[in-house]
Each structure stands twice: as structure tokens, then as C-alpha cells.
Design an enzyme around this catalytic site. Structure first.
Site, PDB file in Angstrom:
ATOM      1  N   ASP A 154     -31.353  14.411  -3.671  1.00 25.72           N
ATOM      2  CA  ASP A 154     -31.174  14.742  -2.253  1.00 25.72           C
ATOM      3  C   ASP A 154     -30.757  13.535  -1.411  1.00 25.72           C
ATOM      4  OD1 ASP A 154     -33.563  13.521  -2.499  1.00 25.72           O
ATOM      5  OD2 ASP A 154     -34.769  15.167  -1.697  1.00 25.72           O
ATOM      6  N   HIS A 167      -7.064  -3.599 -10.402  1.00 27.11           N
ATOM      7  CA  HIS A 167      -8.121  -2.873  -9.683  1.00 27.11           C
ATOM      8  C   HIS A 167      -9.523  -3.304 -10.116  1.00 27.11           C
ATOM      9  CE1 HIS A 167      -5.055   0.517  -8.690  1.00 27.11           C
ATOM     10  NE2 HIS A 167      -4.935  -0.528  -7.909  1.00 27.11           N
ATOM     11  N   ASP A 206      -9.717  -9.382  -2.426  1.00 29.86           N
ATOM     12  CA  ASP A 206      -9.015  -8.334  -1.665  1.00 29.86           C
ATOM     13  C   ASP A 206     -10.094  -7.543  -0.955  1.00 29.86           C
ATOM     14  OD1 ASP A 206      -7.592  -6.150  -0.731  1.00 29.86           O
ATOM     15  OD2 ASP A 206      -6.458  -5.844  -2.594  1.00 29.86           O
ATOM     16  N   ASP A 235      -6.824  -4.526   5.479  1.00 31.63           N
ATOM     17  CA  ASP A 235      -6.604  -4.693   4.038  1.00 31.63           C
ATOM     18  C   ASP A 235      -6.017  -6.084   3.825  1.00 31.63           C
ATOM     19  OD1 ASP A 235      -6.087  -4.377   1.366  1.00 31.63           O
ATOM     20  OD2 ASP A 235      -4.571  -2.807   1.604  1.00 31.63           O
ATOM     21  N   HIS A 288       3.442  -4.415  -9.046  1.00 33.98           N
ATOM     22  CA  HIS A 288       3.136  -3.425  -8.000  1.00 33.98           C
ATOM     23  C   HIS A 288       4.121  -3.568  -6.856  1.00 33.98           C
ATOM     24  CE1 HIS A 288       1.189  -6.428  -5.376  1.00 33.98           C
ATOM     25  NE2 HIS A 288       0.486  -6.855  -6.418  1.00 33.98           N
ATOM     26  N   HIS A 327       2.098  -0.820   1.713  1.00 35.61           N
ATOM     27  CA  HIS A 327       1.851   0.606   1.952  1.00 35.61           C
ATOM     28  C   HIS A 327       1.539   0.771   3.432  1.00 35.61           C
ATOM     29  CE1 HIS A 327      -2.407  -0.624   1.932  1.00 35.61           C
ATOM     30  NE2 HIS A 327      -2.107  -1.315   0.843  1.00 35.61           N
ATOM     31  N   HIS A 347      -4.552   3.436   2.269  1.00 34.77           N
ATOM     32  CA  HIS A 347      -3.182   3.827   1.901  1.00 34.77           C
ATOM     33  C   HIS A 347      -2.870   5.002   2.810  1.00 34.77           C
ATOM     34  CE1 HIS A 347      -3.470   1.905  -2.380  1.00 34.77           C
ATOM     35  NE2 HIS A 347      -3.586   1.045  -1.413  1.00 34.77           N
ATOM     36  N   GLU A 385       2.115  -7.506   0.698  1.00 34.30           N
ATOM     37  CA  GLU A 385       1.176  -8.047  -0.278  1.00 34.30           C
ATOM     38  C   GLU A 385       1.800  -8.391  -1.630  1.00 34.30           C
ATOM     39  OE1 GLU A 385      -1.589  -5.085  -1.916  1.00 34.30           O
ATOM     40  OE2 GLU A 385      -0.979  -3.742  -0.305  1.00 34.30           O
ATOM     41  N   TYR A 406       0.802 -12.200 -11.439  1.00 40.50           N
ATOM     42  CA  TYR A 406      -0.329 -12.068 -12.364  1.00 40.50           C
ATOM     43  C   TYR A 406       0.159 -12.442 -13.755  1.00 40.50           C
ATOM     44  CZ  TYR A 406      -1.135  -9.235  -8.263  1.00 40.50           C
ATOM     45  OH  TYR A 406      -1.206  -8.816  -6.965  1.00 40.50           O
ATOM     46  N   ARG A 438      -2.601 -13.040  -5.201  1.00 45.19           N
ATOM     47  CA  ARG A 438      -2.013 -12.076  -4.258  1.00 45.19           C
ATOM     48  C   ARG A 438      -2.323 -12.570  -2.861  1.00 45.19           C
ATOM     49  NH1 ARG A 438      -3.689  -7.740  -6.234  1.00 45.19           N
ATOM     50  NH2 ARG A 438      -5.548  -7.180  -5.052  1.00 45.19           N
ATOM     51  N   GLU A 441      -2.121 -10.949   0.967  1.00 45.89           N
ATOM     52  CA  GLU A 441      -1.892  -9.661   1.638  1.00 45.89           C
ATOM     53  C   GLU A 441      -2.268  -9.739   3.104  1.00 45.89           C
ATOM     54  OE1 GLU A 441      -4.396  -6.399   0.251  1.00 45.89           O
ATOM     55  OE2 GLU A 441      -2.946  -4.962   1.060  1.00 45.89           O
TER      56      GLU A 441
HETATM   57  N1  GLY Z   1      -6.847  -2.930  -1.278  1.00 44.85           N
HETATM   58  C1  GLY Z   1      -5.964  -1.935  -1.677  1.00 44.85           C
HETATM   59  C2  GLY Z   1      -4.575  -2.362  -1.617  1.00 44.85           C
HETATM   60  O1  GLY Z   1      -4.316  -3.538  -1.461  1.00 44.85           O
HETATM   61  O2  GLY Z   1      -3.677  -1.584  -1.650  1.00 44.85           O
HETATM   62 MN    MN Z   2      -3.021  -3.130   0.262  1.00 50.07          MN
HETATM   63 MN    MN Z   3      -5.690  -4.938  -0.560  1.00 54.21          MN
END
Ligand code: GLY
Ligand code: MN
Ligand code: MN
Length: 453
Positions: free
Chosen positions: A48, A251, A268, A279, A358, A362, A369, A392, A396, A413, A415
Site C-alpha cells: 500500500d 544509460h 547527467d 537536463d 546518439h 531532443h 524528452h 549534448e 565514448y 558528454r 549537455e
Molecule cells: N538525461 C537524458 C538525456 O540526456 O536525454
Molecule cells: Mn538529454
Molecule cells: Mn541528459
């Protein structure tokens, strides 16, 4: 005005008019018919215990109403009407679970035309759907609501012999709302700037707390502490705190490994403030000093991000920042001996994807996203002032025979969150340190730091 509950009810009506304007715009885009927009259900975590509640983004966008068990009906046409269904006041439940507006107070506080009890949905919805030409909702978003809405439609259809018509057209409301959500209004931009500032503070705190011998989760704790300390309700997504080779797992979320001297740390992390996401990714050396190969990769990613910023502005198409980042990265990969030139070949054969797999960004908004199409009629969408996106780029490098060993296990990265302006773009996360000098001056500098001790 009737105020039923002093403290909460008299809170400033922050951004109230923005929601009213959005509902008016939705009605205009619908032209005619009825829209049904339920909020999100509560989710059980175990037995619960519920997960902390988060409203549905579409519903919140149109109402600002934060409670579960609520639904908006928007009627379009010559006299548009917004009707909110929400939980009744309930003395005992409020004692256990806290304040509820109830329909009467909600109507005034959230500026809807009418409000009714959520318990009246099944009685009233068939009436509201009767003789309307079109129904707008989000088919397939929730099987429970699908069935209930079809049930209401069938109730209207049963009255055909009484001359009552059911909507003949069913349309996906997301097509209209996604497009509206793409261009942020002033109140959204203000909230997103605040969220960006909190996330910047969190990254600074995390940088200062980082030290060899600490654990990734200790850095995660610093991020979450700063988010909440400054009023953000949630992380916008679970933070990635990835030391060394973990940064090459895109991820990665375990955040449970040791931080080693000589490794990089990729973080991140962004908060969600009043529904809006930030983000942000930064990468810094665990011991506060970039090694030469780490610095080479870091500065390459930084240059790629700068190239992407320069390609971000009104009139540019969605893919231009990505193309600019790929161009800069491919040039760097050739120069550093990671890819074999010429650069055009690296881009054409997508050889760069061994290290950059990638996309460069976005949409960003209520969802990390965010809603909004990237192509319209098969063409990349053109950027317009008010649109918010991330930029971003990353790199890698996993160990492999044909890769210089000095770069193995480096993952970087960088971003930022970017608002398209009438003349270019505005990096709203600018307060998050980014240059090598800024980062080296901060890492490990938290007085009384207990991490790794
Ligand atoms: N943190 C998710 C992305 O960078 O898209
Ligand atoms: Mn992002
Ligand atoms: Mn991110």
C-alpha cells in the site's frame, strides 16, 4: 471571491493566466467538438505504498491542477468552456493524505468555467458528448481511459432514436497539444530558467564533493540534496553518475561503484521544477586534473558543442546542430587517430558512430524528452523562437584493438539546455561550469568534504 481555505487558497495565482490562454488556444485549434484530457493515475510501488505522485504533462499544461483523479473537458466552438472534474473535499481523507481543493474551490483557483466531482464523470460525460461533432483524446495512451471513453460514446449512441448524435469524428488530441507545447510561453521559460539554475547548483556541488575513493552514490546524493534543498520536486530523470568505463554505458544508472584516481566522472543530472525538466551533463576528472588524453577528448566534445550552438537558431532545421557536432567530432577523431580519414568518408560511412552513437539533442519541457515532432511532412522541422532543446554531443571510447590505448574507457558528454531566440539561441544552463580551467578549479574543493573518508 470565495476563499475556503486561507493559507493554500490565497497563494499567488502563479501562471494562472497562462493555463487559461492555453485552453483558449486549444479550443481555437480544435475548431469544434469536445476534448477529454485525464491526469495520470497514482502508481503502487508495493503493497500500500505509492510512488510519489506526478500528474500527466498534457493535463498539467492545460490546468496547472496538481491532484490525482482529475480530468479536463474542453469544449470548442463559438462559446468554449473548460470543465474540470476533481476529487470532492473529504474531511477524513484530508486528515490522512492532505488538502484537496474540491470542485468549488478548484473552479475559482484554476479559472475553469465549471467544476464537478470526479464521481460524476460517468453521469455527465455522455451528456457533454451528445450532439458534438468531434471527440479529441489520446487513443491508446491508457487502456482504462480508452475503455471508459468508448463506453461514454456508446451511451450517447444508444440515444440515437431520441435524435441525439454521437461524435462522428475521433481525433488524436496529442497532434494539437504536442505542437502547442513545442513553443514555450513566458511562464514556461521562466520556470525552465529556474530549473536550469538549480541544476547548475547541483553540478557545482557535485564537482566540489568529488574525490578519489568516494562512491558514485555519494555524488548522486549531493545532486539530489541540492535539487530538493532549492525546491525542485523531483529529478527530471534518474541521475547518471558514471565513473571511468561506466561513462561508456549510455544509460548507466547503478551509481554504486568506486571513484578511482585518474578516471573521469560523467554526471547527467537535472531537476524537475513545477513540472518542467532540466537536463544537464558535465564530465570532470575524479582527482581534479584532466590527463592529456582526457583533455584532448574533452576539448573536442566542447568544440563540437560550440559548433552545434552556432547552428542553433531560428530558421535552422532540427538536424543542423547534430550535423555541425558530427562534423566537428569527425574532424577531431581523424586528428586524434581514432578514425582513418578523410573526414568526409568518416561521416559518409558513419564510422564516427563507433565513438558517437546518439543524437545531439531532443526537445525539452514538461517531459525531459518533450512532446513535439522532429520532422513534419518528411522534412526536419524548422527551429522557431520559444522552442527549447538540449545540445549534448559526446564521445565514448571502449577498448578495442584499432583504438589508441591512451583513450580507452574515456567517456565524455557535455549537455546544455538551449532556448531558440529571435536572433540565435540562449544557453539557459550557462551557470554550470564547463571549461577545463573552471572545472579544475572546483573539483574536490568542498570544505569539510566527507566523501571517500
Ligand atoms: N538525461 C537524458 C538525456 O540526456 O536525454
Ligand atoms: Mn538529454
Ligand atoms: Mn541528459
Amino acid at each position: 471571491m470565495k476563499w475556503h481555505n486561507g493559507g493554500i487558497m490565497n497563494a499567488p495565482l502563479k501562471h494562472l493566466s497562462a493555463h487559461t490562454l492555453r485552453r483558449a488556444e486549444l479550443a481555437r485549434r480544435m475548431g469544434c467538438g469536445v476534448a477529454i484530457i485525464p491526469t495520470a493515475p497514482e502508481h503502487l510501488r508495493n503493497r500500500d505504498s505509492d510512488y510519489l505522485y506526478r500528474y500527466d504533462s498534457y493535463f498539467y499544461y492545460l490546468t496547472g491542477f496538481p491532484e490525482p483523479e482529475a480530468l479536463l473537458v474542453q469544449i470548442a466552438g463559438p462559446t468554449p468552456r473548460a470543465i474540470l472534474f476533481c476529487r470532492e473535499k473529504h474531511a477524513e481523507r484530508e486528515l490522512w493524505e492532505g488538502f484537496r481543493y474540491g470542485p468549488e474551490a478548484a473552479q475559482e483557483r484554476f479559472g475553469v468555467d465549471e467544476a464537478y466531482s470526479f464521481a460524476e464523470l460517468d453521469a455527465l460525460l455522455p451528456k457533454l458528448l451528445a450532439d458534438q461533432p468531434a471527440l479529441f483524446y489520446a487513443p491508446g495512451a491508457d487502456a482504462g481511459w480508452d475503455a471508459r471513453i468508448i463506453g461514454w460514446l456508446n451511451r450517447v449512441r444508444e440515444q440515437a432514436r431520441a435524435g441525439i448524435a454521437a461524435p462522428t469524428e475521433i481525433r488524436d488530441i496529442r497532434t494539437l497539444l504536442d505542437d502547442m507545447r513545442l513553443r514555450k510561453d513566458e511562464s514556461e521559460i521562466a520556470t525552465m530558467r529556474e530549473a536550469a539554475d538549480i541544476s547548475a547548483g547541483a553540478h557545482i556541488r557535485a564537482m566540489r564533493a568529488t574525490r578519489p575513493g568516494g562512491m558514485e552514490y555519494e555524488v548522486e546524493a549531493e545532486l539530489l540534496y541540492e535539487f530538493r534543498r532549492r525546491g525542485a520536486q523531483f529529478p527530471a530523470y534518474w541521475p547518471i553518475v558514471a565513473g571511468g568505463a561506466n561513462a561508456c554505458v549510455l544509460h548507466y544508472r547503478e551509481n554504486d561503484k568506486l571513484l578511482n584516481d585518474g578516471d573521469l566522472l560523467l554526471v547527467d543530472a537535472g531537476c524537475e521544477l513545477d513540472g518542467y525538466a532540466s537536463d544537464v551533463t558535465r564530465t570532470w576528472p575524479v582527482n581534479g586534473k584532466f590527463s592529456t588524453p582526457q583533455r584532448e577528448i574533452y576539448e573536442l566534445v566542447l568544440a563540437a558543442q560550440d559548433a552545434a550552438f552556432k547552428a542553433t537558431g531560428p530558421g535552422a532545421h532540427w538536424n543542423q546542430p547534430h550535423e555541425a557536432a558530427v562534423q566537428a567530432l569527425a574532424e577531431g577523431f581523424v586528428k586524434l587517430g581514432l578514425c582513418e580519414g578523410p573526414v568526409e568518408r568518416v561521416i559518409e560511412t558513419e564510422d564516427y558512430r563507433r565513438f558517437y552513437m546518439h543524437r545531439t539533442g531532443h526537445w525539452l519541457g514538461l517531459d525531459v524528452h518533450d512532446a513535439g515532432e522532429y520532422k513534419t511532412n518528411g522534412e526536419w522541422r524548422t527551429l522557431e523562437p520559444g522552442m527549447m532543446l538540449t545540445v549534448e554531443p559526446g564521445c565514448y571510447i571502449r577498448p578495442a584493438e584499432n583504438v589508441p590505448e591512451r583513450y580507452w574507457n574515456i567517456g565524455v558528454r557535455i549537455e546544455d539546455d538551449v532556448l531558440v531566440t529571435p536572433t540565435g539561441c540562449d544557453v539557459i544552463t550557462y551557470a554550470t561550469p564547463k571549461t577545463v580551467a573552471e572545472i579544475e578549479a572546483l573539483v574536490g574543493q568542498l570544505p569539510g568534504n566527507t566523501i571517500g573518508r
